[in-house]
Write an enzyme that holds these catalytic residues in place. Structure first.
Site, short mmCIF file in Angstrom:
data_model
loop_
_atom_site.label_atom_id
_atom_site.label_comp_id
_atom_site.label_asym_id
_atom_site.label_seq_id
_atom_site.Cartn_x
_atom_site.Cartn_y
_atom_site.Cartn_z
N ASP A 191 -31.59 -38.57 40.79
CA ASP A 191 -31.70 -37.30 40.07
C ASP A 191 -32.35 -36.23 40.93
O ASP A 191 -33.33 -36.50 41.64
CB ASP A 191 -32.55 -37.54 38.81
CG ASP A 191 -32.58 -36.34 37.91
OD1 ASP A 191 -31.54 -36.02 37.32
OD2 ASP A 191 -33.65 -35.70 37.80
N GLU A 222 -31.15 -54.20 52.32
CA GLU A 222 -31.74 -55.54 52.18
C GLU A 222 -30.92 -56.36 51.20
O GLU A 222 -31.04 -57.57 51.10
CB GLU A 222 -33.17 -55.45 51.65
CG GLU A 222 -34.15 -54.81 52.63
CD GLU A 222 -35.46 -54.41 51.95
OE1 GLU A 222 -35.72 -54.85 50.80
OE2 GLU A 222 -36.22 -53.63 52.57
#
Ligand code: GLC
Length: 504
Positions: A191, A222
């Site tokens: 956002d 990851e």
């Protein structure tokens, strides 16, 4: 799907409060969403993006987040969110959550701590004197606390801005990303992604923000196949592309396309600009016609001015609903055919219009109150969905949805539209099915046509032709796969899109 599923995905935006109400309290929730997963599967979407689902006082529809690691009780529980993620995955639907890093909620533990102890204010922007910044929702961007200091909020006063000069804030959000990735979430929508850093004179698009997204990219990597999507309203395309470099965000919303008027030259310009902006950084473009912040396309495209700009100035201006509906259908097939990802905001597939006559006392968007009523705000595109039946709440759940639905929506319920082969819903279903095999990621080749026609062929050989002129146009040879309206003796009428399989 491949490692890069997001490059061509059709992503459906769920505004949870208004999607489906499972417990009958008038507000959409996870139980309602779970019960409608088969609908989304049949619609043919690859992923769901949910607006914020975290505990929140709802001063800004959940964009005032009190706790980034839990679920708003009105929506359900963390355990139910995990069940929902698993159920979506069983249906081969990915899940994207909204992360709000620019600001928090005054109800958050950190802000409460800051209020109680002036020494604990370095996670936010507290100052002895405010500057002259105005809030994006109207009114001053600073609010004074009891001991005389002021804090910054670029949006509502209930949404204090984080201080990204503080490493603790960085650590917190990296942890929040891992929290949701560990729960199987496939991506995050970020956002207000360009607003994080502030200087004395500016708060948009400061260079420091790129270091944050480089770190976030490392966190995402990851895990397998996670995507970072930016909400970036930036006027400068070169600056926009910087966010999409290989080691930053994967994609971002294309608001130029959303804001573009229904005009052949303008659309062609925006499409070309989009493609040339994205190509050097290798990021897929996205095609967006609507979301929870903007006027619904059916209403927008029926007005004399078909563009979109924030501020609500066009609210209530006359809109020809038949014309708007026809153009929204043509625009849907155009957007689906363009190379890259696609976003569909809930209700777009039902052809819902903007609800412009909500009673003022029911309006909840802070934009309305903070503009002193001059901007009606965004509630008109957030009205709960009509699912079935002849009268409100149209199968939404409960008896009184949090915003009232127009009686006229009886013709627009999912149930009614499923039974009508020519409905908007069936256009989206067929379009998304065809898109999955033949469209999405890739390139396009423009076909020379008149200046009022947008025509291009995709890698798969599918040709898309949109007529934005005032008279019918002849079609190229090929088998017609799908059309947004009835052809006129083999010719393409105005405000209509057709998909053809190339001949031979
Ligand atoms: C984004 C959201 C909008 C929200 C604002 C503040 O623009 O899409 O709904 O009000 O950020 O969080």
């Amino acid at each position: 799907m491949s490692q890069t599923w997001w490059r061509g995905a059709a992503i459906y935006q769920v505004y949870l409060r208004s999607f489906a109400d499972g417990n009958g309290d008038g507000v959409g929730d996870l139980a309602g969403l779970r019960s409608r997963l088969p609908y989304l599967k049949d619609l043919g979407v690859d992923a769901i993006w949910l607006n914020p689902w975290y505990p929140s006082p709802m001063a800004d529809g959940g964009y005032d987040v009190a706790d980034y690691r839990d679920i708003e009780p009105v929506f359900g529980s963390l355990a139910e969110a995990e069940t929902f993620i698993a159920e979506a995955h069983e249906l081969d639907i990915k899940v994207i959550v909204d992360v709000v890093p620019n600001h928090s909620s005054t109800a958050s533990a950190w802000f409460q701590e800051a209020l109680a102890d002036p020494k604990a204010r370095q996670r936010f922007w507290f100052r002895d004197e405010p500057n002259d910044w105005q809030s994006i929702f109207g009114g001053p961007a600073w609010t004074q606390v009891a001991d005389g200091q002021w804090y910054l909020h670029l949006f509502a006063p209930e949404q204090p801005d984080f201080n990204w000069d503080n490493p603790e804030v960085h650590q917190e959000f990296e942890d929040v990303l891992r929290f949701w990735f560990d729960r199987g979430v496939d991506g995050v929508r970020i956002d207000s992604a360009a607003l994080l850093f502030k200087s004395d004179s500016r708060y948009e698009d400061l260079d420091e923000v790129h270091d944050v997204y480089r770190r976030w990219r490392q966190v995402a990597e990851e895990y397998a196949e996670r995507v970072l999507i930016g909400e970036l309203w930036l006027p400068d395309q070169e600056r926009f592309a910087l966010y999409l470099r290989q080691d930053e965000l994967h994609t971002a919303f294309n608001f130029d396309f959303l804001s573009c008027p229904w005009d052949p030259a303008e659309l062609r310009r925006v499409i070309d600009l989009t493609l040339t902006t994205h190509a050097p950084v290798g990021a897929p473009p996205t095609w967006v016609l609507s979301n929870h912040d903007v006027t619904r396309p059916v209403t927008r495209y029926g007005r004399a001015d078909t563009s979109f700009a924030h501020g609500g100035a066009l609210h209530g201006t006359p809109s020809d609903s038949e014309l708007g509906y026809r153009r929204a259908r043509a625009a849907a097939l155009l957007a689906m055919a363009l190379p890259g990802g696609l976003y569909v905001y809930q209700g777009e597939e039902l052809g819902l219009p903007e609800v412009e006559d909500l009673p003022d006392e029911l309006r909840q968007d802070p934009m309305y109150a903070r503009s002193g009523g001059s901007n009606p705000g965004r509630d008109g595109c957030r009205v709960p969905l009509p699912w079935s039946g002849e009268e409100p709440p149209f199968g939404f759940g409960g008896t009184r949805p949090w915003l009232p639905q127009p009686e006229s929506w009886r013709k627009l319920t999912a149930e009614a539209q499923l039974a009508d082969l020519d409905s908007m819903l069936n256009l989206y279903r067929t379009g998304l099915r065809l898109r999955r095999d033949r469209l999405g990621d890739g390139t396009l080749t423009w076909l020379p046509y008149g200046q009022n026609v947008l025509a291009f062929t995709r890698d798969s050989g599918l040709t898309c032709v949109t007529n934005l002129g005032s008279g019918p146009v002849r079609l190229p040879a090929g088998e017609i796969l799908l059309a947004s309206g009835t052809l006129d003796d083999g010719a393409l009428p105005p405000d209509t899109t057709v998909w053809l399989a190339s001949a031979g």
